[in-house]
Design a protein around this motif. Structure first.
Motif, PDB file in Angstrom:
ATOM      1  N   GLY A 245      44.242  31.818  32.328  1.00  0.00           N
ATOM      2  CA  GLY A 245      42.942  32.021  32.624  1.00  0.00           C
ATOM      3  C   GLY A 245      42.891  33.512  33.279  1.00  0.00           C
ATOM      4  N   VAL A 246      42.182  33.835  33.849  1.00  0.00           N
ATOM      5  CA  VAL A 246      41.654  35.296  34.283  1.00  0.00           C
ATOM      6  C   VAL A 246      42.932  35.732  35.228  1.00  0.00           C
ATOM      7  N   ILE A 247      43.292  34.836  36.282  1.00  0.00           N
ATOM      8  CA  ILE A 247      44.379  35.392  37.104  1.00  0.00           C
ATOM      9  C   ILE A 247      45.682  35.173  36.553  1.00  0.00           C
ATOM     10  N   GLY A 248      45.992  34.171  35.833  1.00  0.00           N
ATOM     11  CA  GLY A 248      47.241  34.377  34.981  1.00  0.00           C
ATOM     12  C   GLY A 248      47.363  35.428  33.898  1.00  0.00           C
ATOM     13  N   ALA A 249      46.264  35.890  33.621  1.00  0.00           N
ATOM     14  CA  ALA A 249      46.334  37.168  32.491  1.00  0.00           C
ATOM     15  C   ALA A 249      46.497  38.417  33.483  1.00  0.00           C
ATOM     16  N   SER A 250      45.920  38.398  34.531  1.00  0.00           N
ATOM     17  CA  SER A 250      46.142  39.580  35.391  1.00  0.00           C
ATOM     18  C   SER A 250      47.564  39.750  36.014  1.00  0.00           C
ATOM     19  N   VAL A 251      48.146  38.629  36.399  1.00  0.00           N
ATOM     20  CA  VAL A 251      49.648  38.539  36.804  1.00  0.00           C
ATOM     21  C   VAL A 251      50.347  39.061  35.741  1.00  0.00           C
ATOM     22  N   ALA A 252      50.290  38.408  34.637  1.00  0.00           N
ATOM     23  CA  ALA A 252      51.304  38.773  33.343  1.00  0.00           C
ATOM     24  C   ALA A 252      50.936  40.311  33.104  1.00  0.00           C
ATOM     25  N   TYR A 253      49.883  40.900  33.124  1.00  0.00           N
ATOM     26  CA  TYR A 253      49.809  42.145  32.925  1.00  0.00           C
ATOM     27  C   TYR A 253      50.512  43.228  33.870  1.00  0.00           C
ATOM     28  N   HIS A 254      50.202  42.870  35.249  1.00  0.00           N
ATOM     29  CA  HIS A 254      50.907  43.502  36.023  1.00  0.00           C
ATOM     30  C   HIS A 254      52.249  43.459  36.421  1.00  0.00           C
TER      31      HIS A 254
ATOM     32  N   GLN B  45      40.162  29.359  28.207  1.00  0.00           N
ATOM     33  CA  GLN B  45      39.152  28.255  27.958  1.00  0.00           C
ATOM     34  C   GLN B  45      38.763  27.373  29.068  1.00  0.00           C
ATOM     35  N   GLY B  46      39.660  27.524  30.298  1.00  0.00           N
ATOM     36  CA  GLY B  46      39.527  26.578  31.383  1.00  0.00           C
ATOM     37  C   GLY B  46      38.284  26.962  32.275  1.00  0.00           C
ATOM     38  N   SER B  47      38.507  27.213  33.497  1.00  0.00           N
ATOM     39  CA  SER B  47      37.689  27.658  34.534  1.00  0.00           C
ATOM     40  C   SER B  47      37.110  29.132  34.425  1.00  0.00           C
ATOM     41  N   THR B  48      37.891  29.739  33.820  1.00  0.00           N
ATOM     42  CA  THR B  48      37.526  31.021  33.426  1.00  0.00           C
ATOM     43  C   THR B  48      36.156  31.259  32.438  1.00  0.00           C
ATOM     44  N   ALA B  49      36.197  30.280  31.585  1.00  0.00           N
ATOM     45  CA  ALA B  49      35.051  30.278  30.466  1.00  0.00           C
ATOM     46  C   ALA B  49      33.967  29.760  30.990  1.00  0.00           C
ATOM     47  N   ARG B  50      33.788  29.030  32.306  1.00  0.00           N
ATOM     48  CA  ARG B  50      32.663  28.428  32.765  1.00  0.00           C
ATOM     49  C   ARG B  50      32.322  29.256  33.855  1.00  0.00           C
TER      50      ARG B  50
ATOM     51  N   THR C 160      30.073  32.424  35.868  1.00  0.00           N
ATOM     52  CA  THR C 160      28.801  32.941  35.526  1.00  0.00           C
ATOM     53  C   THR C 160      29.202  34.610  35.685  1.00  0.00           C
ATOM     54  N   GLY C 161      30.334  35.206  36.056  1.00  0.00           N
ATOM     55  CA  GLY C 161      30.374  36.307  35.931  1.00  0.00           C
ATOM     56  C   GLY C 161      29.800  37.355  37.034  1.00  0.00           C
ATOM     57  N   GLY C 162      29.766  36.807  37.963  1.00  0.00           N
ATOM     58  CA  GLY C 162      29.289  37.851  39.251  1.00  0.00           C
ATOM     59  C   GLY C 162      30.357  38.379  39.750  1.00  0.00           C
ATOM     60  N   PHE C 163      30.069  39.645  40.374  1.00  0.00           N
ATOM     61  CA  PHE C 163      30.995  40.482  41.145  1.00  0.00           C
ATOM     62  C   PHE C 163      30.380  40.965  42.229  1.00  0.00           C
ATOM     63  N   ARG C 164      31.090  40.765  43.546  1.00  0.00           N
ATOM     64  CA  ARG C 164      30.406  41.222  44.893  1.00  0.00           C
ATOM     65  C   ARG C 164      31.714  41.529  45.743  1.00  0.00           C
ATOM     66  N   ALA C 165      31.257  42.755  46.557  1.00  0.00           N
ATOM     67  CA  ALA C 165      31.992  43.121  47.637  1.00  0.00           C
ATOM     68  C   ALA C 165      31.218  42.592  49.121  1.00  0.00           C
ATOM     69  N   GLN C 166      30.114  41.982  48.923  1.00  0.00           N
ATOM     70  CA  GLN C 166      29.352  41.604  50.120  1.00  0.00           C
ATOM     71  C   GLN C 166      30.086  40.129  50.726  1.00  0.00           C
ATOM     72  N   TYR C 167      30.924  40.342  51.446  1.00  0.00           N
ATOM     73  CA  TYR C 167      31.587  39.441  52.054  1.00  0.00           C
ATOM     74  C   TYR C 167      31.571  39.334  53.486  1.00  0.00           C
ATOM     75  N   GLY C 168      32.009  38.252  54.444  1.00  0.00           N
ATOM     76  CA  GLY C 168      31.874  38.128  55.719  1.00  0.00           C
ATOM     77  C   GLY C 168      33.051  38.530  56.509  1.00  0.00           C
ATOM     78  N   THR C 169      34.180  38.293  55.809  1.00  0.00           N
ATOM     79  CA  THR C 169      35.606  38.655  56.245  1.00  0.00           C
ATOM     80  C   THR C 169      36.117  39.925  55.576  1.00  0.00           C
TER      81      THR C 169
ATOM     82  N   GLY D 296      37.660  33.821  42.132  1.00  0.00           N
ATOM     83  CA  GLY D 296      38.915  33.989  41.402  1.00  0.00           C
ATOM     84  C   GLY D 296      38.709  35.119  40.356  1.00  0.00           C
ATOM     85  N   VAL D 297      37.676  35.002  39.753  1.00  0.00           N
ATOM     86  CA  VAL D 297      37.467  35.828  38.573  1.00  0.00           C
ATOM     87  C   VAL D 297      37.283  37.134  39.064  1.00  0.00           C
TER      88      VAL D 297
END
Length: 389
Positions: free
Chosen positions: A14-23, A43-48, A50-59, A344-345
């Motif tokens: 998925g997206v995390i495994g792909a990122s680790v492989a590339y880096h 095709q697992g959780s990554t495919a499902r 919804t594709g949001g991206f934010r930096a508005q977190y509380g930590t 994760g995404v």
């Protein structure tokens, strides 16, 4: 049986495994293999997702991860040739009363301290200017960040794996891990797989919601549990603009966005009792989320919901809702990139970079990731709750 060899086996394409492989490949690692149990990567959780991206977190930790991820997303095409789909349409967090506004202000103080200067509070009229489709009742104000927005998870997977392949990484699909053999010093020596054994120098757990099961095969306790997330989708319509900000209601977590001409409707719910990995969609949940959508975004009463198009995926939850990153305690060559708890995404570009630093240099240097160390649970040093954010 012939035993193949790999310097690193990454379990999960998925997206995390792909990122680790590339880096890792970018840092000069060779003989890297990505093992994906599905017929194709992502095709697992990554495919499902919804594709949001934010930096508005509380930590502070999650804000830092998002800012690093955003930096990597902005450089994504130049580095990989792919398209991450980053589109800064904004995130709009709606508060119903002063208590919720106070929590948003507290989160925004953390965000400003970490450099997210563009995040701002707006009053009720400002919120309605940002999303005119909202019913005005019950909105006391909001938090908004214009550099939050959307990404394309599948595009990130394709871009990272294509670039990794050019650097020699191979991906094997339809392969499951059936066992793990540890050798001297407690290190993993061999992965047993449906395609035969693989002698390994290191293993990366990027198995998402299934990470805990993989860890147990190595006799490692990893506190990651699946949590179902259901998504309802309207029929194709043009009632809301494609670049409408992700709009979230603090009161109950109901949120919506437009993607590919349809409106996605979401609301957090517990998982299916006794079926932690279930990904079915409950008809009663669809009824409820549609009723909320009709009440809060009245224009959506003019379209229908495509019940056959609804889907569900799995978050990989950790006890403090923060990622787990680093070598597993007692297993020095078993590296964890797990527990992102729904983030994760969006954090994958940062987590892959940071884990590659840990594996190459013994520690992450781009960010201080002590707060994400796997040992924190045994030490009782969990990250604070991020509240609404």
């Amino acid at each position: 049986m012939t035993v193949r060899a790999a310097s690193v086996a990454i379990v999960g394409g998925g997206v995390i495994g792909a990122s680790v492989a590339y880096h890792l490949a970018r840092r000069g690692w060779r003989d890297v293999v990505v093992l994906e149990r599905e017929p194709a990567p992502g095709q697992g959780s990554t495919a499902r997702a919804t594709g949001g991206f934010r930096a508005q977190y509380g930590t502070a930790t999650n804000v830092r991860l998002s800012l690093l991820a955003r930096e990597r997303l902005l450089a994504f095409h130049d580095e990989t040739g792919g398209d991450a789909g980053y589109d800064p349409c904004g995130y709009l967090w709606l508060a119903a009363d002063e208590s919720e506004l106070a929590q948003l202000r507290e989160g925004q103080a953390v965000q400003h301290a970490e450099g997210l200067a563009e995040a701002a509070m707006v009053d009720a009229s400002g919120a309605l200017e940002l999303n005119p489709a909202l019913a005005p009742d019950g909105i006391a104000g909001a938090a908004f960040c214009p550099t939050d927005g959307y990404i394309r998870p599948s595009g990130i997977v394709r871009g990272y794996l294509a670039a990794a392949k050019r650097m020699g990484v191979r991906t094997e699909c339809g392969v499951t891990v059936t066992g793990i053999e540890r050798g001297a010093g407690g290190a993993i020596a061999t992965l047993l797989t449906s395609a035969g054994p693989i002698s390994v120098g290191a293993v990366v757990n990027a198995a998402g919601a299934w990470a805990g099961d993989l860890a147990r095969r190595a006799d490692v306790e990893l506190p990651v549990e699946p949590l179902r997330r259901q998504v309802a989708v309207t029929a194709p319509c043009d009632l809301l603009p494609e670049r409408m900000p992700m709009t979230l209601f603090c009161r109950d977590g109901f949120h919506l966005r437009v993607r590919d001409g349809r409106v996605l409707l979401l609301q957090p719910t517990p998982g299916a009792p006794g079926r932690p990995f279930a990904c079915d969609v409950e008809p009663a949940w669809v009824d409820d989320v549609v009723a909320r959508a009709h009440a809060r975004v009245p224009v959506l009463r003019r379209t229908t919901v495509d019940r056959s198009g609804a889907w569900a995926g799995l978050y990989e939850m950790s006890p403090d809702k923060h990622a787990i990153l680093g070598a597993a305690p007692g297993c020095p060559n078993f590296f964890l990139a797990n527990g992102s708890s729904g983030h994760g995404v969006m954090h994958a570009p940062a987590l892959g970079l940071l884990l590659a630093e840990i594996m190459s240099d013994g520690a992450a240097t781009t960010l201080d990731v002590r707060a994400l160390r796997p040992e924190r649970f045994a030490e009782g040093d969990l990250n604070p709750s991020s509240g609404l954010l």
